[in-house]
Design a protein around this motif. Structure first.
Motif, PDB file in Angstrom:
ATOM      1  N   PHE A  59       0.836  -1.194   0.000  1.00  0.00           N
ATOM      2  CA  PHE A  59       0.000   0.000   0.000  1.00  0.00           C
ATOM      3  C   PHE A  59       0.881   1.259   0.000  1.00  0.00           C
ATOM      4  O   PHE A  59       1.898   1.295   0.700  1.00  0.00           O
ATOM      5  N   VAL A  60       0.447   2.200  -0.741  1.00  0.00           N
ATOM      6  CA  VAL A  60       1.147   3.494  -0.713  1.00  0.00           C
ATOM      7  C   VAL A  60       0.672   4.237   0.533  1.00  0.00           C
ATOM      8  O   VAL A  60      -0.531   4.266   0.817  1.00  0.00           O
ATOM      9  N   GLN A  61       1.630   4.797   1.264  1.00  0.00           N
ATOM     10  CA  GLN A  61       1.265   5.570   2.457  1.00  0.00           C
ATOM     11  C   GLN A  61       1.757   7.008   2.262  1.00  0.00           C
ATOM     12  O   GLN A  61       2.958   7.269   2.192  1.00  0.00           O
ATOM     13  N   LEU A  62       0.767   7.902   2.204  1.00  0.00           N
ATOM     14  CA  LEU A  62       1.098   9.314   1.999  1.00  0.00           C
ATOM     15  C   LEU A  62       0.715  10.056   3.272  1.00  0.00           C
ATOM     16  O   LEU A  62      -0.415   9.948   3.743  1.00  0.00           O
ATOM     17  N   ARG A  63       1.693  10.809   3.782  1.00  0.00           N
ATOM     18  CA  ARG A  63       1.428  11.486   5.060  1.00  0.00           C
ATOM     19  C   ARG A  63       1.707  12.983   4.908  1.00  0.00           C
ATOM     20  O   ARG A  63       2.756  13.378   4.383  1.00  0.00           O
ATOM     21  N   TRP A  64       0.722  13.779   5.354  1.00  0.00           N
ATOM     22  CA  TRP A  64       0.904  15.232   5.333  1.00  0.00           C
ATOM     23  C   TRP A  64       1.301  15.686   6.733  1.00  0.00           C
ATOM     24  O   TRP A  64       0.826  15.111   7.724  1.00  0.00           O
ATOM     25  N   PRO A  65       2.134  16.703   6.845  1.00  0.00           N
ATOM     26  CA  PRO A  65       2.554  17.140   8.173  1.00  0.00           C
ATOM     27  C   PRO A  65       1.420  17.853   8.915  1.00  0.00           C
ATOM     28  O   PRO A  65       0.469  18.318   8.289  1.00  0.00           O
ATOM     29  N   ALA A  66       1.534  17.932  10.219  1.00  0.00           N
ATOM     30  CA  ALA A  66       0.533  18.636  11.024  1.00  0.00           C
ATOM     31  C   ALA A  66       0.485  20.102  10.577  1.00  0.00           C
ATOM     32  O   ALA A  66       1.523  20.726  10.353  1.00  0.00           O
ATOM     33  N   GLY A  67      -0.739  20.603  10.419  1.00  0.00           N
ATOM     34  CA  GLY A  67      -0.908  22.009  10.028  1.00  0.00           C
ATOM     35  C   GLY A  67      -0.623  22.293   8.562  1.00  0.00           C
ATOM     36  O   GLY A  67      -0.479  23.460   8.157  1.00  0.00           O
ATOM     37  N   ALA A  68      -0.571  21.231   7.719  1.00  0.00           N
ATOM     38  CA  ALA A  68      -0.246  21.436   6.291  1.00  0.00           C
ATOM     39  C   ALA A  68      -1.346  22.228   5.580  1.00  0.00           C
ATOM     40  O   ALA A  68      -2.534  22.033   5.848  1.00  0.00           O
ATOM     41  N   LYS A  69      -0.900  23.158   4.707  1.00  0.00           N
ATOM     42  CA  LYS A  69      -1.864  23.844   3.836  1.00  0.00           C
ATOM     43  C   LYS A  69      -1.650  23.263   2.448  1.00  0.00           C
ATOM     44  O   LYS A  69      -0.691  23.635   1.751  1.00  0.00           O
ATOM     45  N   ILE A  70      -2.522  22.322   2.051  1.00  0.00           N
ATOM     46  CA  ILE A  70      -2.302  21.619   0.782  1.00  0.00           C
ATOM     47  C   ILE A  70      -2.804  22.512  -0.364  1.00  0.00           C
ATOM     48  O   ILE A  70      -3.988  22.836  -0.445  1.00  0.00           O
ATOM     49  N   THR A  71      -1.853  22.890  -1.212  1.00  0.00           N
ATOM     50  CA  THR A  71      -2.192  23.752  -2.358  1.00  0.00           C
ATOM     51  C   THR A  71      -2.262  22.881  -3.622  1.00  0.00           C
ATOM     52  O   THR A  71      -1.926  21.693  -3.586  1.00  0.00           O
ATOM     53  N   GLY A  72      -2.660  23.504  -4.708  1.00  0.00           N
ATOM     54  CA  GLY A  72      -2.696  22.775  -6.000  1.00  0.00           C
ATOM     55  C   GLY A  72      -1.341  22.207  -6.356  1.00  0.00           C
ATOM     56  O   GLY A  72      -1.220  20.995  -6.632  1.00  0.00           O
ATOM     57  N   PRO A  73      -0.263  23.017  -6.364  1.00  0.00           N
ATOM     58  CA  PRO A  73       1.058  22.471  -6.719  1.00  0.00           C
ATOM     59  C   PRO A  73       1.533  21.381  -5.753  1.00  0.00           C
ATOM     60  O   PRO A  73       2.132  20.403  -6.192  1.00  0.00           O
ATOM     61  N   SER A  74       1.218  21.540  -4.451  1.00  0.00           N
ATOM     62  CA  SER A  74       1.727  20.524  -3.533  1.00  0.00           C
ATOM     63  C   SER A  74       0.979  19.202  -3.738  1.00  0.00           C
ATOM     64  O   SER A  74       1.552  18.113  -3.617  1.00  0.00           O
ATOM     65  N   ILE A 119       6.506   6.188  -7.934  1.00  0.00           N
ATOM     66  CA  ILE A 119       6.918   5.009  -7.153  1.00  0.00           C
ATOM     67  C   ILE A 119       6.055   3.789  -7.493  1.00  0.00           C
ATOM     68  O   ILE A 119       6.468   2.665  -7.307  1.00  0.00           O
ATOM     69  N   CYS A 120       4.865   4.018  -8.006  1.00  0.00           N
ATOM     70  CA  CYS A 120       4.033   2.877  -8.419  1.00  0.00           C
ATOM     71  C   CYS A 120       4.536   2.276  -9.731  1.00  0.00           C
ATOM     72  O   CYS A 120       4.253   1.120 -10.051  1.00  0.00           O
ATOM     73  N   ALA A 121       5.247   3.070 -10.504  1.00  0.00           N
ATOM     74  CA  ALA A 121       5.915   2.605 -11.730  1.00  0.00           C
ATOM     75  C   ALA A 121       4.996   1.775 -12.621  1.00  0.00           C
ATOM     76  O   ALA A 121       5.305   0.649 -13.015  1.00  0.00           O
ATOM     77  N   GLY A 122       3.828   2.284 -12.864  1.00  0.00           N
ATOM     78  CA  GLY A 122       2.926   1.624 -13.820  1.00  0.00           C
ATOM     79  C   GLY A 122       1.966   0.642 -13.164  1.00  0.00           C
ATOM     80  O   GLY A 122       1.077   0.118 -13.832  1.00  0.00           O
ATOM     81  N   THR A 123       2.142   0.342 -11.876  1.00  0.00           N
ATOM     82  CA  THR A 123       1.198  -0.566 -11.196  1.00  0.00           C
ATOM     83  C   THR A 123       0.148   0.263 -10.462  1.00  0.00           C
ATOM     84  O   THR A 123       0.342   1.463 -10.246  1.00  0.00           O
ATOM     85  N   ARG A 124      -0.972  -0.367 -10.102  1.00  0.00           N
ATOM     86  CA  ARG A 124      -2.024   0.342  -9.374  1.00  0.00           C
ATOM     87  C   ARG A 124      -2.067  -0.224  -7.943  1.00  0.00           C
ATOM     88  O   ARG A 124      -2.124  -1.440  -7.759  1.00  0.00           O
ATOM     89  N   ARG A 125      -2.028   0.691  -6.985  1.00  0.00           N
ATOM     90  CA  ARG A 125      -1.938   0.253  -5.590  1.00  0.00           C
ATOM     91  C   ARG A 125      -2.970   1.007  -4.745  1.00  0.00           C
ATOM     92  O   ARG A 125      -3.250   2.170  -5.021  1.00  0.00           O
ATOM     93  N   PRO A 126      -3.453   0.354  -3.661  1.00  0.00           N
ATOM     94  CA  PRO A 126      -4.271   1.085  -2.691  1.00  0.00           C
ATOM     95  C   PRO A 126      -3.411   2.137  -1.996  1.00  0.00           C
ATOM     96  O   PRO A 126      -2.194   1.970  -1.891  1.00  0.00           O
ATOM     97  N   MET A 127      -4.067   3.209  -1.546  1.00  0.00           N
ATOM     98  CA  MET A 127      -3.284   4.296  -0.942  1.00  0.00           C
ATOM     99  C   MET A 127      -3.976   4.805   0.314  1.00  0.00           C
ATOM    100  O   MET A 127      -5.182   5.051   0.324  1.00  0.00           O
ATOM    101  N   LEU A 128      -3.165   4.953   1.362  1.00  0.00           N
ATOM    102  CA  LEU A 128      -3.652   5.520   2.612  1.00  0.00           C
ATOM    103  C   LEU A 128      -3.093   6.941   2.717  1.00  0.00           C
ATOM    104  O   LEU A 128      -1.878   7.138   2.675  1.00  0.00           O
ATOM    105  N   VAL A 129      -4.003   7.900   2.830  1.00  0.00           N
ATOM    106  CA  VAL A 129      -3.565   9.294   2.927  1.00  0.00           C
ATOM    107  C   VAL A 129      -3.846   9.766   4.353  1.00  0.00           C
ATOM    108  O   VAL A 129      -5.003   9.858   4.762  1.00  0.00           O
ATOM    109  N   ASP A 130      -2.781  10.024   5.077  1.00  0.00           N
ATOM    110  CA  ASP A 130      -2.943  10.495   6.461  1.00  0.00           C
ATOM    111  C   ASP A 130      -2.995  12.020   6.429  1.00  0.00           C
ATOM    112  O   ASP A 130      -1.989  12.688   6.186  1.00  0.00           O
ATOM    113  N   MET A 131      -4.203  12.539   6.634  1.00  0.00           N
ATOM    114  CA  MET A 131      -4.396  13.976   6.539  1.00  0.00           C
ATOM    115  C   MET A 131      -4.841  14.577   7.876  1.00  0.00           C
ATOM    116  O   MET A 131      -5.389  15.677   7.923  1.00  0.00           O
TER     117      MET A 131
END
Lengths: 511, 129
Positions: free
Chosen positions: B20-35, B46-58
């Motif tokens: 599983f892909v694990q994506l974590r945003w820092p505390a207090g993150a302001k997620i913008t379009g570019p970020s 990192i998936c390199a052409g494969t499809r994986r489940p992803m956990l986004v810690d927001m």
């Protein structure tokens, strides 16, 4: 966790909602670090406000776009309703409106407006001979030329067909006539259509407005003046005078009476001699039509030929002239030599008439007259309209053996080199070039050079309007071989001409 | 693409033992379009052409800009996405993200990590460890 009812964030939230409700969609409230349900509501309202703001901005943008499109559509509609689609000039509606405005200003003390009404003289020939595409290109060019001669405050309009108008608000008579002459000069220049040049020419009627006059009346009077210009031989400017209304009514009357003139035998042919200058021998006659009007007496061509051309009677009238002239030549069989010719004038519309060659051929056969004894005279402007059908018809007649002559040469804008391309045998020099011999030495030298050039093309030259012995001698000295004019004899009825021809031996023409 | 400022950049991006892909945003993150774009580009890399489940810690994310929410609506290498938060604020932000964009794969918000991982396991994925 903070108690909801003591929470000052709720008051701040109420303030936020009030701000948003008052239309300030950019208002936001920062959630606290607690990130509890109140902060969730604050965050949700912030996000909803952001969405609403964006939707509102999109809506505003779309409203602005639609409003601009509607404004453009309204302007397009106005342009379509008030402008001529082909030339982009004002149309009759817009012109009438502007005349109305100019007259209203005149009521407040400004000088009354002037209207120039212009009609192209040869447009029908161009349109019929070269097609509507060529006609449209000429109309667009006319629009450009007229727009180039007027002031910024003037309005150039196309009223329909080949009729144009210029409105000059607050102008003097002198100023209006200066513009009219400039417009006339511009329209007398050739129109280039690919590798072909055509001549349209124009007649212009001018009418100066008066306080209290309507736009319709001003246009009507300018139209009357324009018809007066047409009646005076076209290619000129006439200022409206009240008595022109009488002339306009008379034209209508003439058009109506012409219909019965042929059938009731009211037309006559008079003949004017064409003389070999070196010997004084009459080698041909030009047939000239007259109308013995039951009430108005003998009418000259200028009194009815323009009306006949406009009213469509010209073909019927032309047939009568051809039949009568050829018949008369047959009657003179015992009086004149075999080379003796009769000259007959042809209007441009007659030249284009599809059955002309067959009609002439049949008529010549009926009267047992050889084709080379008939010479057809076609005006310079008539040929210069570049009418292909007309040129083909003349070529066919030449193959039959009929002579073709360009009439009034020197009044239009054709070059001598252009003569080479025309199916003609003879060039008749206009009398305006001869009449200045006595006063203008340069003119004499110029005409002499013209004779030599025409001669080098293998064409014969006939000088029109010879009035004095001096002119005749000058023409002879310049190399001109044939002449016509009152010096040699006025046009006279067939009976009188028979006596003239019988009284003197007629040698054969040497050409 | 320019690198987003630190306050809006993702904190970590890894592939765990389950693939599983694990994506974590820092505390207090302001997620913008570019970020958001920066993070998703890295996910695809990192998936390199494969499809994986992803956990986004927001959890404790301060804000997610509208442009960032649009990026989350674009197709990427994730086959399922579980958005993990803690507070009611996270829930509101997450659901606005789900509501504004038409998400390209099954996506849900969780406050419980185990339930989030269970949701990711429900779907097939072709990624390998």
């Amino acid at each position: 966790m903070t108690e909801p009812f003591d929470d000052k964030r709720l008051d701040e939230l109420v303030d936020l909602i009030v701000q948003l409700a008052s239309g300030n969609l950019s208002a936001r409230l920062a959630p606290s670090p607690a990130r509890d349900s109140v902060d969730a509501v604050i965050t949700g309202i912030n996000l909803l406000a952001e969405e609403l703001d964006l939707m509102y901005q999109n809506l505003e943008h779309r409203v602005a776009e639609r409003t601009a499109a509607l404004d453009q559509a309204r302007r397009d509609m106005e342009r379509l309703a008030l402008n001529d689609g082909l030339t982009g000039l004002a149309n009759r509606t817009l012109l009438a409106d502007r005349i109305g405005q100019a007259i209203a200003r005149a009521e407040r003390g400004e000088r009354p407006p002037c209207v120039l009404l212009l009609d192209l003289d040869e447009f029908k020939n161009i349109n019929d001979g070269l097609g509507h595409g060529a006609g449209d290109r000429v109309l667009v060019e006319v629009a450009h030329r007229l727009s180039s001669v007027v002031r910024n405050t003037d309005t150039v309009a196309r009223l329909g067909g080949d009729e144009f108008a210029i409105l000059m608000p607050g102008t003097t008579e002198e100023g209006a006539l200066r513009i009219a002459q400039r417009a006339l000069a511009e329209l007398q220049k050739p129109f280039e259509l690919g590798d072909r040049a055509v001549w349209a020419g124009a007649s212009i009627g001018v009418c100066f407005g008066q306080r209290g006059q309507t736009a319709d009346l001003l246009l009507r009077d300018a139209d009357t003046a324009m018809y007066a210009a047409k009646a005076r031989g076209r290619g000129n400017v006439q200022v409206f005078r009240a008595e022109m209304h009488h002339a306009a009514r008379e034209r209508l009357q003439v058009a109506s009476e012409l219909g019965v003139a042929v059938a009731q035998g009211q037309l006559r042919l008079h003949y004017q001699p064409i003389v070999e200058l070196a010997t004084g021998t009459i080698v041909a006659v030009e047939a000239m039509v007259r109308w013995m009007h039951p009430q108005r007496g003998l009418l000259l061509p200028v009194d009815f030929i323009p009306v006949a051309e406009d009213s469509g009677h010209i073909v019927e009238l032309g047939h009568w002239v051809l039949q009568t002239a050829i018949g008369q030549l047959s009657n003179w069989r015992e009086t004149v030599p075999e080379s003796f010719q009769v000259h007959v004038n042809l209007a441009p519309v007659e030249v284009r008439w599809p059955g002309l060659d067959e009609f002439i051929s049949t008529t010549l056969q009926q009267h047992a007259v050889a084709p080379n004894r008939l010479a057809l005279e076609v005006s310079e402007t008539g040929l210069m309209t570049g009418d292909i059908a007309g040129l083909d018809a003349l070529q066919t007649l030449r193959r039959l053996g009929v002579s073709v002559e360009i009439d009034d040469f020197g009044t239009g804008y054709s070059s001598i080199s252009y003569l080479r391309r025309l199916p003609i045998d003879t060039v008749k020099i206009d009398q305006s070039l001869i009449s200045e011999f006595a006063t203008d030495g340069d003119q004499t030298a110029f005409v002499g050079a013209m004779f030599r050039l025409i001669d080098s093309l293998g064409l014969r030259t006939v000088a029109e309007g010879v009035e004095t012995a001096t002119q005749m001698e000058q023409l002879l000295a310049l190399g001109c071989r044939y002449g016509q004019g009152i010096f040699f004899g006025e046009p006279r009825p067939a009976g009188d001409m028979t006596q003239v021809l019988s009284a003197r031996p007629i040698p054969a023409r040497s050409t | 693409m320019s690198i987003p400022p630190a306050e809006s950049r993702y904190e970590s991006l890894t592939v765990d033992d389950e693939g599983f892909v694990q994506l974590r945003w820092p505390a207090g993150a302001k997620i913008t379009g570019p970020s958001a774009k920066d993070a998703f580009d890295e996910v695809n890399r990192i998936c390199a052409g494969t499809r994986r489940p992803m956990l986004v810690d927001m959890a404790t994310t301060k804000s997610v800009a509208r442009e960032a929410r649009s990026v989350f609506g674009e197709p990427c290498a994730a086959s399922r996405i579980a958005l993990l938060g803690r507070s009611p604020v996270d829930r509101v932000i997450a659901n606005f993200t789900l509501g504004v964009s038409q998400v390209p794969c099954p996506t849900r918000f969780f406050t419980d990590r185990d339930k989030a991982l269970a949701f990711l396991r429900e779907g097939p994925h072709d990624g390998t460890v």
